[in-house]
Design a protein around this motif. Structure first.
Motif, short mmCIF file in Angstrom:
data_model
loop_
_atom_site.label_atom_id
_atom_site.label_comp_id
_atom_site.label_asym_id
_atom_site.label_seq_id
_atom_site.Cartn_x
_atom_site.Cartn_y
_atom_site.Cartn_z
N PHE A 94 0.73 -1.26 0.16
CA PHE A 94 -0.17 0.12 0.18
C PHE A 94 0.79 1.30 0.02
O PHE A 94 0.53 2.08 -0.56
N PRO A 95 1.92 1.20 0.80
CA PRO A 95 2.69 2.64 0.75
C PRO A 95 3.24 3.02 -0.65
O PRO A 95 3.31 4.14 -0.99
N ALA A 96 3.57 2.00 -1.28
CA ALA A 96 4.05 2.13 -2.68
C ALA A 96 3.19 2.84 -3.65
O ALA A 96 3.29 3.61 -4.45
N VAL A 97 1.89 2.02 -3.45
CA VAL A 97 0.66 2.44 -4.33
C VAL A 97 0.36 3.89 -3.92
O VAL A 97 -0.04 4.90 -4.77
N ALA A 98 0.36 4.18 -2.60
CA ALA A 98 -0.04 5.52 -2.30
C ALA A 98 0.98 6.57 -2.86
O ALA A 98 0.49 7.79 -3.16
N ALA A 99 2.26 6.09 -2.90
CA ALA A 99 3.24 7.03 -3.25
C ALA A 99 3.10 7.47 -4.92
O ALA A 99 3.21 8.53 -5.18
N VAL A 100 2.31 6.71 -5.59
CA VAL A 100 2.22 6.62 -6.97
C VAL A 100 0.99 7.61 -7.11
O VAL A 100 1.08 8.58 -7.61
N LYS A 101 -0.02 7.37 -5.98
CA LYS A 101 -1.37 7.97 -6.23
C LYS A 101 -1.06 9.56 -6.02
O LYS A 101 -1.76 10.53 -6.59
N VAL A 102 -0.01 9.88 -4.99
CA VAL A 102 -0.02 10.94 -4.60
C VAL A 102 0.83 12.04 -5.89
O VAL A 102 0.22 13.17 -5.92
N THR A 103 1.72 11.38 -6.45
CA THR A 103 2.52 11.92 -7.49
C THR A 103 1.41 12.27 -8.59
O THR A 103 1.51 13.21 -9.44
N GLU A 104 0.42 11.35 -8.83
CA GLU A 104 -0.51 11.62 -9.91
C GLU A 104 -1.83 12.53 -9.29
O GLU A 104 -2.67 12.78 -10.14
N ASP A 105 -1.73 12.90 -8.24
CA ASP A 105 -2.82 13.56 -7.57
C ASP A 105 -4.12 13.07 -7.63
O ASP A 105 -5.08 13.94 -7.82
N THR A 106 -4.14 11.61 -7.55
CA THR A 106 -5.54 11.21 -7.48
C THR A 106 -5.41 10.30 -6.20
O THR A 106 -5.42 9.06 -6.12
#
Length: 675
Positions: A596-608
Motif C-alpha cells: 500500500f505505501p508504494a501504491v499511495a506514493a504513486v497516487k500522490v504523484t498523480e494527484d489522485t
C-alpha cells in the motif's frame, strides 16, 4: 533633491499614509494589513488588537486582543500562542488568498497562524474587531455570514458572550486553557470545560479532574454559589439537542465594564474585576483552594495555602528551574540536592548513612485517590485491579489490566513480565515518563518496583488503542475529521518529544497499538519502553534495532545511526493506515499483491488520492485535508532520513500553515512501482 528621489519620497509617503490609515480602523480587508506597532481599535473603544509581549526584554511577540482602557496590559485572546514571532516589523496580519485571516512571518516567508476556515472561493472576507472583544471573520458583503470568530476559539479568558459548551454530536467540549506561565501564552496544564451532565470542571493535562462545580440547579452551580453575583453578572445555562453551554452577561456595562473569568496559570478559575480607582484587577472569587490543584507544585514540591508563593521544595530538594518558578510555573517541581546512592552494587553501597527518610510535620498527601490504606503490597498491586482479572491487552513485555483507585478513578496497570527484558523496559519507561508532560502523551499515576513485581499505573483510556478502531471491525467507524485530529495530535506529541523536551526523546515504536484514545478521542502516545534519550548536544545515536516490522525506518535495517526522523518514518507509515483504515501490508487489489505505501506514493504523484481513502467513509472527507495528509505521509516515508521533514514541520503542514508540495516516490519503493 533629484526628480527621481523626489518621486520615491512622494511614493513612500503615500505608502506610509496607506499603512497608517489602518491604525484607527476596526477591520482588516483584502487590501489592508497590520504590522509593527499598528493596531485595530473596536468601534466603541473597548478593545485593541495588535502585537504584544509580556516581557519587554523578550523577542517573542504575539497577536492578541486586550482592553484599551485598562492601564495594565491584559490580553483576553491570543492567536499564535504557541508560535511567537521575533520581529513585528517583518510580520504581517492579513487576509490571505483563500480568504482566511493569517499571520505571515516575512523573515522566513512562512505562515505562522491562520483562522483556517472553509471559505467559498467566490467570497470576499473582512476581519472585524467588535466592541465585546470578539474578532470576527465574515463575508465583506453579507455581515451575517460569519466564517470564523474568536469567541468560538477562546484561549485563557472567558468573556461575556463566549459559550463554554459540550457538543452532544461530536462529544467534544470547548475549553479555556491556561497560559504556560505568566509571560508565555503557550498551552498550559490547566483547563476549564463542561461535562455532558452539565457540570463545569477543571482538569489537569486535559485528563485528571481536580475540581467540579456540581450540577446546575437552574440558577447557580450548587458547589459554587459565589460564582454568580446578583450585582455584577448573570450566568445562563442552555440545553438543546445538539449542545449544552454556559455563558454570562454583565448586568451593568457602564459601571462594571471589565469583568472576566480567567483560567489562571495557578490552576484556579478566577473571576476578576478591574477597579479603575485602584488601577488594578481585583479577584472576586477563585476555585478551588490553591493546594487542591493537581500537581500544582510539581514533583517533590509542597504546597502551603498560608504562604504567598504557595510552593516550596521538600527537605533535600531544590527548584528544578528557578526561572520557571519566578514566572509562577511550578510544574517542573524539585530535584534532589544530591543523587541517591547506587542500588546496583553491594548492600553496603545502598544502605549508607547518606540516604534516609525525613519526617515532615503538618503535611498531608493529596486527597485524590493516589494512596490506599491496605495491609501489604500484594493486597494493594490485587485490590486496585481485582487480581488483574480485567485484561485490556497483552504484548511481548507483559499485560495491561483495568483497575480503579478508591475514589473510583479508572486506571490501567501494566504488569511487566520476563524479568530480564522486562526490567530493562521498566527502567527505560519510568525514566522517560518522569521527564515528559504533554496533552498528547500518556500520563502515568505511579509505579511499583517491589521484589519481582514491576508495575506501571496509567490513567485509563476508555476508547482503547487506535488499532482497534482502524483494523478490528468496530461497529463505529472513525470519521475523517476525527482521524485528521488524531493524526495532528500524534504529530504534536512527537514534536514535543523531539524538539521541546529537555532531552530529545526518540520513541522508536510508533504504531497504532501504541496510540491510546481518551473519552473525546484525543490521542495519547504510549509505551515508552523502547524509547531512546538523545542529548541535545548529539544529532544521532547508534543503538540496537528496536521497533515493529512494518514501521521501521530503513536506517534501522542498514545499521546506520538513528535520529528523531526514524520516528517520522514510523509516523508516515501509520498515517497511511489512518487514511486507508487498513494495515499497510494488506492486499489492496484482488488482481495482485500491492504494497500500500508504494501504491499511495504513486497516487500522490498523480494527484489522485481519493482512492486511498478508507472505503467505509464512502468518500466523506475534506479533500484538502486528505491531499495534505497523503502528501505529508509520503514525505515522512522517504528512504533517506535527510529528505524527511521534522515533526515540527509535519505539525505546521497538517495545521495548514505551510504549503505541502508533491513528494517524490520514495527510493525504497521505486522498484515496486516501475511496472
Amino acid at each position: 533633491m533629484t526628480p527621481r528621489s523626489t518621486f520615491l519620497a512622494f511614493m513612500l509617503s503615500i505608502v506610509s499614509l496607506a499603512i497608517c490609515s489602518s491604525h484607527g480602523s476596526d477591520s482588516i480587508t483584502s487590501n489592508q494589513s497590520l504590522s509593527g506597532d499598528q493596531k485595530l481599535l473596536s468601534v466603541g473603544g473597548n478593545f485593541v488588537l495588535g502585537f504584544f509581549t509580556k516581557n519587554k526584554t523578550s523577542s517573542k511577540f504575539y497577536i492578541g486582543i486586550w482592553y484599551k482602557r485598562v492601564s495594565e496590559l491584559t490580553p483576553v485572546w491570543v492567536a499564535n500562542r504557541a508560535t511567537p514571532v521575533s520581529d513585528i516589523t517583518k510580520s504581517l496580519l492579513h487576509i490571505s488568498k483563500d480568504g482566511n485571516l493569517a499571520l505571515l512571518d516575512q523573515s522566513i516567508n512562512s505562515p505562522v497562524w491562520s483562522t483556517n476556515a472553509t471559505i467559498p472561493s467566490n467570497s470576499s472576507t473582512v476581519a472585524v474587531l467588535q466592541d465585546n472583544g470578539n474578532l470576527v471573520l465574515r463575508d465583506a458583503v453579507d455581515s451575517a455570514n460569519i466564517f470564523w470568530q474568536s469567541f468560538d476559539n477562546p484561549t485563557h479568558m472567558w468573556l461575556p458572550g463566549i459559550k463554554i459548551n459540550f457538543n452532544k454530536i461530536t462529544k467534544v467540549s470547548r475549553r479555556i486553557i491556561s497560559w504556560k506561565n505568566s509571560e508565555d501564552p503557550a498551552l498550559g496544564l490547566f483547563s476549564n470545560s463542561n461535562l455532558e451532565d452539565t457540570q463545569n470542571v477543571l482538569q489537569w493535562n486535559m485528563s485528571k479532574i481536580y475540581w467540579t462545580s456540581g450540577p446546575w440547579n437552574g440558577r447557580i452551580f450548587i458547589n459554587l454559589p459565589e460564582m454568580t453575583s446578583q450585582y455584577l453578572f448573570k450566568l445562563t445555562f442552555v440545553n438543546t439537542s445538539e449542545e449544552s453551554y454556559f455563558t454570562f452577561s454583565l448586568l451593568d456595562n457602564t459601571t462594571t465594564p471589565y469583568v472576566a473569568y480567567v483560567m489562571d496559570v495557578s490552576g484556579q478559575m478566577k473571576a476578576v474585576l478591574w477597579v479603575e480607582t485602584a488601577q488594578q484587577w481585583t479577584q472576586i472569587f477563585a476555585a478551588p483552594a490553591q493546594c487542591e490543584v493537581t500537581n500544582f507544585c510539581g514533583p517533590f514540591g509542597s504546597c502551603n495555602e498560608q504562604s504567598q508563593q504557595h510552593c516550596s521544595c521538600v527537605k533535600g530538594f531544590s527548584q528544578r528551574s528557578p526561572k520557571d518558578w519566578a514566572l509562577r510555573d511550578y510544574s517542573g517541581g524539585c530535584v534532589r540536592d544530591t543523587p541517591l546512592q547506587s542500588c546496583n552494587g553491594t548492600s553496603s553501597d545502598y544502605a549508607g548513612e547518606g540516604d534516609k527518610f525525613s519526617h515532615m510535620s503538618n503535611v498531608r498527601l493529596p486527597n485524590d485517590g493516589r494512596t490506599m490504606q491496605v495491609g501489604n503490597d500484594d493486597e494493594c498491586l490485587q485490590r486496585a485491579t481485582k487480581n488483574f482479572s480485567d485484561k485490556l491487552g497483552a504484548g511481548s513485555f507483559g499485560s495491561v489490566s483495568k483497575g480503579a483507585l478508591p475514589d473510583s478513578t479508572a486506571i490501567a496497570v501494566k504488569k511487566l513480565e520476563g524479568l530480564r527484558q522486562g526490567e530493562k523496559q521498566f527502567r527505560a519507561e519510568v525514566s522517560t515518563l518522569g521527564t515528559i508532560q504533554h496533552v498528547n502523551l500518556v500520563r502515568f499515576r505511579g509505579f511499583c518496583a517491589e521484589g519481582k513485581e514491576r508495575l506501571l499505573v496509567f490513567y485509563y483510556m476508555p476508547n482503547g488503542s487506535l488499532d482497534s478502531h482502524l483494523f478490528h471491525g468496530n461497529d463505529s467507524v472513525l470519521d475523517w475529521s476525527t482521524r485528521y485530529r488524531i493524526a495532528l495530535g500524534i504529530a504534536r506529541g512527537l514534536e514535543y518529544l523531539h524538539e521541546k523536551c529537555r532531552e530529545c526523546i526518540i520513541h522508536c515504536d510508533i504504531k497504532p497499538e501504541n496510540i491510546l484514545l481518551d473519552v473525546e478521542f484525543n490521542p495519547k502516545i504510549a509505551d515508552f519502553g523502547l524509547a531512546k534519550l538523545l542529548g541535545r548536544e548529539f544529532s544521532h545515536v547508534l543503538t540496537s534495532m528496536r521497533g515493529t516490522i512494518g514501521y521501521l525506518a530503513p536506517e534501522w535495517i542498514t545499521g546506520l545511526a538513528i535520529t528523531p526522523r526514524a520516528d517520522v518514518y514510523s509516523f508516515g507509515m501509520m498515517l497511511l493506515e489512518i487514511i486507508s483504515g487498513k494495515r499497510n501490508t494488506e492486499q489492496l487489489e484482488e488482481s495482485g499483491n500491492y504494497y500500500f505505501p508504494a501504491v499511495a506514493a504513486v497516487k500522490v504523484t498523480e494527484d489522485t488520492v481519493q482512492c486511498l481513502l478508507d472505503d467505509r467513509l464512502q468518500g466523506n472527507a475534506n479533500m484538502d485535508e486528505l491531499i495534505i495528509a497523503c502528501r505529508v505521509a509520503c514525505w515522512c516515508i522517504q528512504g533517506l532520513e535527510s529528505q524527511r521533514p521534522t515533526m515540527g514541520l509535519v505539525v505546521r503542514m497538517l495545521e495548514g500553515l505551510m504549503e505541502v508540495s508533491i513528494p517524490p516516490i520514495p527510493s525504497i519503493f521505486r522498484a515496486l512501482v516501475i511496472n
